[in-house]
Scaffold this active site. Structure first.
Site, PDB file in Angstrom:
ATOM      1  N   ASP A  39       0.805  -1.214   0.000  1.00  0.00           N
ATOM      2  CA  ASP A  39       0.000   0.000   0.000  1.00  0.00           C
ATOM      3  C   ASP A  39       0.848   1.278   0.000  1.00  0.00           C
ATOM      4  O   ASP A  39       0.374   2.346   0.382  1.00  0.00           O
ATOM      5  CB  ASP A  39      -0.955   0.011   1.191  1.00  0.00           C
ATOM      6  CG  ASP A  39      -0.216  -0.081   2.523  1.00  0.00           C
ATOM      7  OD1 ASP A  39       1.000  -0.338   2.504  1.00  0.00           O
ATOM      8  OD2 ASP A  39      -0.869   0.099   3.573  1.00  0.00           O
ATOM      9  N   HIS A 242      24.710   2.832 -17.379  1.00  0.00           N
ATOM     10  CA  HIS A 242      23.565   3.101 -16.511  1.00  0.00           C
ATOM     11  C   HIS A 242      23.775   2.464 -15.139  1.00  0.00           C
ATOM     12  O   HIS A 242      22.865   1.860 -14.578  1.00  0.00           O
ATOM     13  CB  HIS A 242      22.275   2.600 -17.158  1.00  0.00           C
ATOM     14  CG  HIS A 242      21.869   3.386 -18.358  1.00  0.00           C
ATOM     15  ND1 HIS A 242      20.924   2.938 -19.262  1.00  0.00           N
ATOM     16  CD2 HIS A 242      22.258   4.608 -18.811  1.00  0.00           C
ATOM     17  CE1 HIS A 242      20.771   3.842 -20.222  1.00  0.00           C
ATOM     18  NE2 HIS A 242      21.565   4.862 -19.963  1.00  0.00           N
ATOM     19  N   ASP A 259      26.713  11.249 -12.948  1.00  0.00           N
ATOM     20  CA  ASP A 259      25.707  11.666 -13.931  1.00  0.00           C
ATOM     21  C   ASP A 259      24.438  11.925 -13.132  1.00  0.00           C
ATOM     22  O   ASP A 259      23.776  10.987 -12.677  1.00  0.00           O
ATOM     23  CB  ASP A 259      25.510  10.562 -14.965  1.00  0.00           C
ATOM     24  CG  ASP A 259      24.593  10.970 -16.116  1.00  0.00           C
ATOM     25  OD1 ASP A 259      23.780  11.895 -15.935  1.00  0.00           O
ATOM     26  OD2 ASP A 259      24.663  10.343 -17.189  1.00  0.00           O
ATOM     27  N   ASP A 270      20.679  17.755 -16.825  1.00  0.00           N
ATOM     28  CA  ASP A 270      21.374  16.477 -17.014  1.00  0.00           C
ATOM     29  C   ASP A 270      22.862  16.780 -17.175  1.00  0.00           C
ATOM     30  O   ASP A 270      23.277  17.275 -18.228  1.00  0.00           O
ATOM     31  CB  ASP A 270      20.799  15.775 -18.249  1.00  0.00           C
ATOM     32  CG  ASP A 270      21.307  14.349 -18.419  1.00  0.00           C
ATOM     33  OD1 ASP A 270      22.117  13.905 -17.599  1.00  0.00           O
ATOM     34  OD2 ASP A 270      20.865  13.689 -19.382  1.00  0.00           O
ATOM     35  N   HIS A 349      27.796   5.023 -27.220  1.00  0.00           N
ATOM     36  CA  HIS A 349      26.498   5.712 -27.176  1.00  0.00           C
ATOM     37  C   HIS A 349      26.534   6.950 -28.057  1.00  0.00           C
ATOM     38  O   HIS A 349      27.587   7.353 -28.565  1.00  0.00           O
ATOM     39  CB  HIS A 349      26.104   6.065 -25.733  1.00  0.00           C
ATOM     40  CG  HIS A 349      27.090   6.945 -25.007  1.00  0.00           C
ATOM     41  ND1 HIS A 349      27.155   8.304 -25.194  1.00  0.00           N
ATOM     42  CD2 HIS A 349      28.032   6.650 -24.069  1.00  0.00           C
ATOM     43  CE1 HIS A 349      28.082   8.817 -24.406  1.00  0.00           C
ATOM     44  NE2 HIS A 349      28.647   7.835 -23.721  1.00  0.00           N
ATOM     45  N   HIS A 353      20.928  14.108 -26.507  1.00  0.00           N
ATOM     46  CA  HIS A 353      19.496  13.874 -26.637  1.00  0.00           C
ATOM     47  C   HIS A 353      18.759  15.158 -26.284  1.00  0.00           C
ATOM     48  O   HIS A 353      19.279  16.027 -25.581  1.00  0.00           O
ATOM     49  CB  HIS A 353      19.045  12.723 -25.728  1.00  0.00           C
ATOM     50  CG  HIS A 353      19.437  12.888 -24.284  1.00  0.00           C
ATOM     51  ND1 HIS A 353      18.778  13.716 -23.407  1.00  0.00           N
ATOM     52  CD2 HIS A 353      20.461  12.343 -23.560  1.00  0.00           C
ATOM     53  CE1 HIS A 353      19.338  13.676 -22.215  1.00  0.00           C
ATOM     54  NE2 HIS A 353      20.380  12.851 -22.289  1.00  0.00           N
ATOM     55  N   HIS A 360      15.068  12.453 -21.439  1.00  0.00           N
ATOM     56  CA  HIS A 360      15.194  12.162 -22.868  1.00  0.00           C
ATOM     57  C   HIS A 360      13.905  12.671 -23.492  1.00  0.00           C
ATOM     58  O   HIS A 360      12.917  11.955 -23.618  1.00  0.00           O
ATOM     59  CB  HIS A 360      15.387  10.668 -23.101  1.00  0.00           C
ATOM     60  CG  HIS A 360      16.744  10.180 -22.693  1.00  0.00           C
ATOM     61  ND1 HIS A 360      17.400   9.178 -23.356  1.00  0.00           N
ATOM     62  CD2 HIS A 360      17.588  10.565 -21.711  1.00  0.00           C
ATOM     63  CE1 HIS A 360      18.582   8.963 -22.789  1.00  0.00           C
ATOM     64  NE2 HIS A 360      18.708   9.794 -21.780  1.00  0.00           N
ATOM     65  N   GLU A 383      27.257  14.936 -24.725  1.00  0.00           N
ATOM     66  CA  GLU A 383      27.834  14.059 -23.702  1.00  0.00           C
ATOM     67  C   GLU A 383      28.730  12.965 -24.280  1.00  0.00           C
ATOM     68  O   GLU A 383      28.434  11.781 -24.169  1.00  0.00           O
ATOM     69  CB  GLU A 383      26.728  13.424 -22.876  1.00  0.00           C
ATOM     70  CG  GLU A 383      25.624  12.759 -23.691  1.00  0.00           C
ATOM     71  CD  GLU A 383      24.622  12.031 -22.795  1.00  0.00           C
ATOM     72  OE1 GLU A 383      25.051  11.275 -21.890  1.00  0.00           O
ATOM     73  OE2 GLU A 383      23.417  12.193 -23.026  1.00  0.00           O
ATOM     74  N   TYR A 387      35.235   4.683 -22.475  1.00  0.00           N
ATOM     75  CA  TYR A 387      35.103   3.648 -21.455  1.00  0.00           C
ATOM     76  C   TYR A 387      36.024   2.479 -21.825  1.00  0.00           C
ATOM     77  O   TYR A 387      35.833   1.835 -22.860  1.00  0.00           O
ATOM     78  CB  TYR A 387      33.650   3.167 -21.371  1.00  0.00           C
ATOM     79  CG  TYR A 387      32.663   4.322 -21.371  1.00  0.00           C
ATOM     80  CD1 TYR A 387      32.301   4.949 -20.184  1.00  0.00           C
ATOM     81  CD2 TYR A 387      32.138   4.811 -22.569  1.00  0.00           C
ATOM     82  CE1 TYR A 387      31.420   6.029 -20.187  1.00  0.00           C
ATOM     83  CE2 TYR A 387      31.267   5.889 -22.588  1.00  0.00           C
ATOM     84  CZ  TYR A 387      30.912   6.496 -21.397  1.00  0.00           C
ATOM     85  OH  TYR A 387      30.054   7.567 -21.403  1.00  0.00           O
ATOM     86  N   ARG A 405      32.898  10.492 -18.831  1.00  0.00           N
ATOM     87  CA  ARG A 405      31.849  11.143 -19.627  1.00  0.00           C
ATOM     88  C   ARG A 405      31.757  12.599 -19.169  1.00  0.00           C
ATOM     89  O   ARG A 405      31.838  12.877 -17.969  1.00  0.00           O
ATOM     90  CB  ARG A 405      30.504  10.436 -19.470  1.00  0.00           C
ATOM     91  CG  ARG A 405      29.410  10.986 -20.349  1.00  0.00           C
ATOM     92  CD  ARG A 405      28.215  10.030 -20.485  1.00  0.00           C
ATOM     93  NE  ARG A 405      27.531   9.739 -19.231  1.00  0.00           N
ATOM     94  CZ  ARG A 405      27.599   8.575 -18.595  1.00  0.00           C
ATOM     95  NH1 ARG A 405      28.370   7.590 -19.078  1.00  0.00           N
ATOM     96  NH2 ARG A 405      26.946   8.371 -17.461  1.00  0.00           N
ATOM     97  N   GLU A 407      29.193  15.857 -19.742  1.00  0.00           N
ATOM     98  CA  GLU A 407      27.871  16.167 -20.294  1.00  0.00           C
ATOM     99  C   GLU A 407      27.414  17.541 -19.832  1.00  0.00           C
ATOM    100  O   GLU A 407      27.471  17.859 -18.645  1.00  0.00           O
ATOM    101  CB  GLU A 407      26.859  15.118 -19.844  1.00  0.00           C
ATOM    102  CG  GLU A 407      25.444  15.355 -20.329  1.00  0.00           C
ATOM    103  CD  GLU A 407      24.495  14.259 -19.881  1.00  0.00           C
ATOM    104  OE1 GLU A 407      23.437  14.102 -20.508  1.00  0.00           O
ATOM    105  OE2 GLU A 407      24.814  13.558 -18.882  1.00  0.00           O
TER     106      GLU A 407
END
Length: 444
Positions: A39, A242, A259, A270, A349, A353, A360, A383, A387, A405, A407
């Site tokens: 709940d 991610h 990130d 972002d 990648h 975006h 996104h 971005e 890696y 990265r 960004e």
């Protein structure tokens, strides 16, 4: 309930109705509440389209736009006031409050939706709606349509065209107005402050979740929430695009990739930065970090009106590929490395975006197979990253386990790009100087 500015929402509704045409009806349901366990629920977040068109924050609501309707074109169905439930869950606008505070023409209890909406569909030739997004609501809409069709012998005129709402609304949302840009700049500013707090807190032995706590403390202090689940990856965890566990300890000599972005009144920022937990990049870390920064600069130079969206990614790929060849991580000719996609081993990648009410955000990237051209009012991320897997034995050990990265959030203006997140240290020297100053201040 405090009043909200009505003009931006009314203007957007009028524009959407002009695009839909006089014989159309537009239907936008609220996001459903989602159960987390038994709940308890996940924090509620309104459907972005309904937020864009009304600012209305509550669940159990449906907006109907009926262009040219004499008795009101913008109708909202919502929950009635209920002192008992409001004592548990907080205040509701109610139909009267929806008209007063959110500027719709009329409002009815959501319990009346089944009785009223079929009559609003009757006589309309086109229905604009997000088919397939909410299966339960899809079935309700089909039921209402069938009720109108059952009255055809009595003269009823059911809709005969069913069109994806995104074809109209996504394009509207792609171009940000002045009010939206103010909120996006605030989200960017809060996000910059949060990343700076994490850099100040960083030290060998700190955990990823402790750094996450620094970020989210700043968000909430400024009446913002995370726009998405924060990524805090130390060492080789930064190579997981991610990564979400945020449970490891950052060791001396490792980089930390963060990130994270704030959401302010629905609008997202972002940002990604990658910094040394001890305040100093190693030679190998610095070489890859500065290469990623160079790639971002090359991409940013293409973020101008009239440039193709694809040109941003192409510029980043060319810079990264050339640098990977120079550093010995790739071998061969530059043209072949790009054409064959050999660079994807280290950069898998895209370079950005759209950004807005969704991290996104909506909007087409291509038209009829061709990359769309950039225009003022578009906001997106740039971005690039690199890696190198920790177990990649084909490269020199000094590169292994490094994930980077960088960004930022970029607005296209008629004069070129404006970086909304430009206040945050980016280059290696800037990051090291910021962290050194923070430590000196803490020691004083």
């Amino acid at each position: 309930m405090p009043s909200r500015p009505k003009d931006p929402y009314a203007r957007r509704r009028r524009q959407l109705m002009r695009l839909a045409g006089d014989n159309a009806i537009v239907i936008v349901p609220a996001a459903a509440e989602r159960v987390r366990s038994r709940d308890t629920h996940f924090p509620y977040r309104q459907d972005s389209d309904l937020l864009y068109l009304t600012g209305f924050p509550e669940p159990d609501a449906v907006l109907a736009l009926i262009p040219g309707r004499a008795h009101g074109e913008a109708i909202l169905f919502c929950r009635e006031r209920d002192p008992e439930r409001e004592g548990w869950d907080g205040p509701r606008a109610g139909p009267e409050g929806a008209v007063e505070a959110f500027g719709v023409d009329d409002a009815y209890p959501i319990t009346d939706l089944d009785d009223i909406l079929p009559g609003l569909l009757e006589g309309r030739s086109r229905v604009y709606y997000h088919f397939g997004r909410d299966k339960d609501f899809d079935l309700k809409l089909i039921g209402w349509l069938n009720r109108v069709r059952a009255q055809v012998r009595s003269g009823a005129q059911p809709p005969h065209e069913f069109l994806e709402l995104g074809h109209l609304l996504d394009e509207m949302r792609l171009f940000k107005d002045a009010g939206e840009l103010r909120l996006m700049q605030k989200a960017a500013d809060v996000s910059v402050a949060a990343h700076e707090a994490a850099m100040r807190a960083a030290r060998p032995g700190i955990t990823e979740y402790q750094l996450q706590a620094e970020l989210e403390y700043v968000f909430r202090r400024h009446n913002a929430v995370p726009a998405y689940e924060c990524i805090v990856g130390a060492g080789a965890n930064a190579c997981v695009l991610h990564y979400r566990a945020n449970a490891a300890t950052a060791r001396d000599g490792e980089l930390v990739l963060i990130d994270a972005g704030a959401e302010v009144q629905g609008y997202a920022a972002d940002i990604t930065r990658t910094f040394p937990v001890n305040g100093r990049y190693s030679a190998a870390q610095r070489a890859l970090h500065e290469l990623v920064c160079d790639a971002q600069a090359a991409a940013l130079a293409r973020a101008r009106p009239g440039e193709a969206w694809d040109a941003i990614h192409a510029a980043a790929v060319a810079t990264l590929s050339e640098g990977l060849l120079r550093l010995g991580l790739l071998r061969g000719r530059l043209e072949k490395v790009i054409a064959d996609g050999a660079y994807k081993r280290f950069y898998r990648h895209k370079t950005g975006h759209w950004l807005g009410l969704d991290v996104h955000d909506v909007g087409d990237y291509r038209f009829e197979g061709q990359s769309r051209l950039l225009e003022p009012g578009m906001v997106f991320t740039i971005e690039p990253g690199l890696y190198v897997a920790a177990d990649d034995t084909t490269v020199d050990p000094k590169w292994r386990g490094i994930g980077i990265r960088i960004e930022d959030d970029v607005l296209v203006t008629k004069d070129g790009p404006r970086v909304l997140t430009d206040a945050l240290a980016r280059r290696a020297d800037e990051v090291e100087a910021f962290m050194a100053d923070a430590r000196a201040g803490a020691a004083a």
